[in-house]
Design a protein around this motif. Structure first.
Motif, PDB file in Angstrom:
ATOM      1  N   VAL A  49       0.764  -1.341  -0.222  1.00  0.00           N
ATOM      2  CA  VAL A  49       0.640   0.165   0.292  1.00  0.00           C
ATOM      3  C   VAL A  49       0.502   0.945  -0.028  1.00  0.00           C
ATOM      4  O   VAL A  49       1.829   1.201   0.542  1.00  0.00           O
ATOM      5  CB  VAL A  49      -1.411   0.198   1.263  1.00  0.00           C
ATOM      6  N   ASP A  50       0.141   2.209  -0.182  1.00  0.00           N
ATOM      7  CA  ASP A  50       0.769   3.501  -0.219  1.00  0.00           C
ATOM      8  C   ASP A  50      -0.092   4.250   0.757  1.00  0.00           C
ATOM      9  O   ASP A  50      -1.029   4.211   0.920  1.00  0.00           O
ATOM     10  CB  ASP A  50       0.552   4.528  -1.772  1.00  0.00           C
TER      11      ASP A  50
ATOM     12  N   PRO B 284      -8.471   8.113  -4.492  1.00  0.00           N
ATOM     13  CA  PRO B 284      -9.988   8.306  -5.230  1.00  0.00           C
ATOM     14  C   PRO B 284      -9.924  10.059  -5.065  1.00  0.00           C
ATOM     15  O   PRO B 284      -9.794  11.390  -4.501  1.00  0.00           O
ATOM     16  CB  PRO B 284     -10.526   7.388  -3.953  1.00  0.00           C
TER      17      PRO B 284
ATOM     18  N   GLY C 177     -12.397   0.725  -1.675  1.00  0.00           N
ATOM     19  CA  GLY C 177     -11.049   1.053  -2.934  1.00  0.00           C
ATOM     20  C   GLY C 177      -9.213   1.516  -1.863  1.00  0.00           C
ATOM     21  O   GLY C 177      -8.608   2.243  -2.418  1.00  0.00           O
ATOM     22  N   TYR C 178      -9.985   2.528  -0.659  1.00  0.00           N
ATOM     23  CA  TYR C 178      -8.766   2.774   0.603  1.00  0.00           C
ATOM     24  C   TYR C 178      -9.682   2.433   1.265  1.00  0.00           C
ATOM     25  O   TYR C 178     -10.861   2.679   1.551  1.00  0.00           O
ATOM     26  CB  TYR C 178      -9.283   3.991  -0.155  1.00  0.00           C
TER      27      TYR C 178
ATOM     28  N   ILE D 295      -3.784   2.697   0.498  1.00  0.00           N
ATOM     29  CA  ILE D 295      -4.442   3.465  -1.042  1.00  0.00           C
ATOM     30  C   ILE D 295      -3.539   2.078  -1.336  1.00  0.00           C
ATOM     31  O   ILE D 295      -2.513   1.576  -0.992  1.00  0.00           O
ATOM     32  CB  ILE D 295      -4.081   4.290  -2.021  1.00  0.00           C
ATOM     33  N   PRO D 296      -4.173   0.469  -2.284  1.00  0.00           N
ATOM     34  CA  PRO D 296      -3.135  -0.461  -2.738  1.00  0.00           C
ATOM     35  C   PRO D 296      -1.733   0.403  -3.496  1.00  0.00           C
ATOM     36  O   PRO D 296      -2.285   1.899  -4.330  1.00  0.00           O
ATOM     37  CB  PRO D 296      -4.188  -0.831  -3.274  1.00  0.00           C
ATOM     38  N   HIS D 297      -0.741   0.066  -3.480  1.00  0.00           N
ATOM     39  CA  HIS D 297       0.142   0.898  -3.863  1.00  0.00           C
ATOM     40  C   HIS D 297      -0.183   0.637  -6.119  1.00  0.00           C
ATOM     41  O   HIS D 297      -0.567   0.114  -6.129  1.00  0.00           O
ATOM     42  CB  HIS D 297       1.402  -0.319  -3.717  1.00  0.00           C
ATOM     43  N   GLU D 298       0.472   2.302  -5.850  1.00  0.00           N
ATOM     44  CA  GLU D 298       0.743   2.307  -7.487  1.00  0.00           C
ATOM     45  C   GLU D 298      -0.629   3.231  -7.682  1.00  0.00           C
ATOM     46  O   GLU D 298      -0.869   3.320  -8.513  1.00  0.00           O
ATOM     47  CB  GLU D 298       0.841   1.809  -8.587  1.00  0.00           C
ATOM     48  N   LYS D 299      -2.605   2.700  -6.633  1.00  0.00           N
ATOM     49  CA  LYS D 299      -3.372   3.599  -7.145  1.00  0.00           C
ATOM     50  C   LYS D 299      -4.016   5.265  -6.949  1.00  0.00           C
ATOM     51  O   LYS D 299      -2.876   5.217  -6.176  1.00  0.00           O
ATOM     52  CB  LYS D 299      -4.087   2.889  -6.446  1.00  0.00           C
ATOM     53  N   PRO D 300      -3.830   5.100  -8.033  1.00  0.00           N
ATOM     54  CA  PRO D 300      -4.116   7.001  -7.794  1.00  0.00           C
ATOM     55  C   PRO D 300      -5.520   6.887  -6.689  1.00  0.00           C
ATOM     56  O   PRO D 300      -6.140   6.655  -5.744  1.00  0.00           O
ATOM     57  CB  PRO D 300      -5.050   7.415  -8.877  1.00  0.00           C
TER      58      PRO D 300
ATOM     59  N   GLN E 163       5.625   5.222   1.143  1.00  0.00           N
ATOM     60  CA  GLN E 163       4.747   4.773  -0.619  1.00  0.00           C
ATOM     61  C   GLN E 163       5.930   2.263  -0.188  1.00  0.00           C
ATOM     62  O   GLN E 163       6.642   2.506   0.068  1.00  0.00           O
ATOM     63  CB  GLN E 163       6.151   5.393  -2.125  1.00  0.00           C
TER      64      GLN E 163
END
Length: 82
Positions: free
Chosen positions: A3-4, A27, A67-68, A20-25, A40
């Motif tokens: 995650v980030d 929301p 998603g987060y 947030i799952p790693h490398e996802k923008p 990160q």
């Protein structure tokens, strides 16, 4: 799960965390707030422990639903109290 982790200051010297799952923008519903990158590519495990003020199972549930994961108001922490 990788995650980030983002962090933002709240009132009274308390901080909230967003995972947030790693490398996802970020929301769209949180982009208008003051989130700053904290860490990160972090290992976030279902180990029953607290990660960045988040309970692991609750965070996984939030990520699955929206998603987060974000800190609950009553679980915010002082800076450095992760």
């Amino acid at each position: 799960m990788k995650v980030d982790v983002y962090k933002r200051p709240d009132s009274d010297g308390l901080f909230s965390y967003l995972v947030i799952p790693h490398e996802k923008p970020l929301p769209q519903e949180v982009t208008n707030t003051d989130w700053q990158m904290h860490e990160q590519d972090v290992n976030f495990e279902r180990d029953g422990k607290r990660h960045f003020t988040l309970q692991a199972e609750d965070a996984y549930k939030q990520i699955g639903e929206k998603g987060y994961a974000i800190t609950h108001i009553n679980e915010r922490a002082r800076d450095g109290a992760t």
